[in-house]
Design a protein around this motif. Structure first.
Motif, PDB file in Angstrom:
ATOM      1  N   UNK A  89     -41.104  59.823   4.988  1.00 43.42           N
ATOM      2  CA  UNK A  89     -40.461  58.782   5.132  1.00 43.42           C
ATOM      3  C   UNK A  89     -39.911  57.886   4.163  1.00 43.42           C
ATOM      4  N   UNK A  90     -40.506  58.041   2.945  1.00 41.21           N
ATOM      5  CA  UNK A  90     -39.904  57.564   1.586  1.00 41.21           C
ATOM      6  C   UNK A  90     -39.585  58.207   0.369  1.00 41.21           C
ATOM      7  N   UNK A  91     -38.715  59.236   0.885  1.00 43.60           N
ATOM      8  CA  UNK A  91     -38.216  60.211  -0.492  1.00 43.60           C
ATOM      9  C   UNK A  91     -37.438  59.464  -1.335  1.00 43.60           C
TER      10      UNK A  91
ATOM     11  N   UNK B  19     -32.623  56.020   3.511  1.00 40.80           N
ATOM     12  CA  UNK B  19     -32.923  57.113   4.389  1.00 40.80           C
ATOM     13  C   UNK B  19     -33.253  56.470   5.824  1.00 40.80           C
ATOM     14  N   UNK B  20     -32.974  57.091   6.873  1.00 44.48           N
ATOM     15  CA  UNK B  20     -33.549  56.689   8.046  1.00 44.48           C
ATOM     16  C   UNK B  20     -33.571  57.735   8.848  1.00 44.48           C
TER      17      UNK B  20
ATOM     18  N   UNK C 179     -29.470  60.566   5.127  1.00 48.35           N
ATOM     19  CA  UNK C 179     -29.670  60.170   3.891  1.00 48.35           C
ATOM     20  C   UNK C 179     -28.436  59.729   3.048  1.00 48.35           C
ATOM     21  N   UNK C 180     -28.538  58.780   2.375  1.00 42.31           N
ATOM     22  CA  UNK C 180     -27.398  58.393   1.254  1.00 42.31           C
ATOM     23  C   UNK C 180     -27.805  58.494  -0.131  1.00 42.31           C
ATOM     24  N   UNK C 181     -27.175  59.289  -0.888  1.00 46.15           N
ATOM     25  CA  UNK C 181     -27.275  59.456  -2.134  1.00 46.15           C
ATOM     26  C   UNK C 181     -26.917  58.521  -2.920  1.00 46.15           C
TER      27      UNK C 181
END
Length: 180
Positions: free
Chosen positions: A35-37, A56-57, A66-68
């Protein structure tokens, strides 16, 4: 970071939307652990490159949107279709009869009578039935991984004790007699 110090988490499969997001398809039985990468390692040209995650969601049950951080089009393009890894140190320790496939490579399998059933060379989890591939007396032996068959995992001695059906090992070791 070296690849042998990491485990495969999944693969970046495609772009998502127009903001430079990507979909990370997870290869795990417990996606909720991710969940919390904060960061991941993406394999690019044989090297593991760190990518830091802004947010991330969940896209699906086993896929993250994911948004970098500091994302560019080139960065996103480089990541598409690439395998994603995390350090082995991030895995929770398992005990009892539970194990990670990567940790038991090289373990010896013995039956309930302590008969040698081979050394685990690899684990095939790409089929409906996951199985150990062992080497016994120079021959390849396939042993299904069935939880009820596993009696003990001894990490100190690197042994997995299993209750195997009678004749299973013989299928791979005893030459077959052709029907007459």
């Amino acid at each position: 970071m070296r690849k042998e110090d990491c485990y495969l988490l999944g693969k970046i499969t495609r772009r998502h939307g127009l903001a430079g997001n990507v979909i990370l398809k997870l290869d795990t039985d417990q996606p909720e652990l991710y969940n919390k990468l904060e960061s991941i390692f993406v394999e690019i040209n044989g090297l593991l490159v760190p990518f830091f995650i802004e947010k991330s969601s969940w896209s699906k049950l086993d896929a993250l949107n994911i948004a970098f951080k500091n994302s560019t089009e080139a960065l996103v393009d480089q990541s598409l279709g690439k395998n994603v890894y995390l350090p082995l140190s991030t895995l929770p320790k398992l005990s009892g009869k539970q194990f990670y496939y990567h940790e038991i490579i090289g373990y010896n399998i013995v039956d309930e009578n302590d008969n040698d059933c081979g050394v685990i060379r690899s684990v095939n989890d790409q089929t409906a039935q996951t199985y150990f591939i062992t080497n016994l007396d120079g021959k390849e032996v396939v042993i299904p991984i069935i939880k009820d068959w596993i009696l003990e995992v001894n990490r100190q001695e690197r042994i997995i004790k299993m209750q195997l059906p009678e004749g299973l090992i013989d299928v791979f070791l005893v030459p077959s007699k052709k029907d007459e």
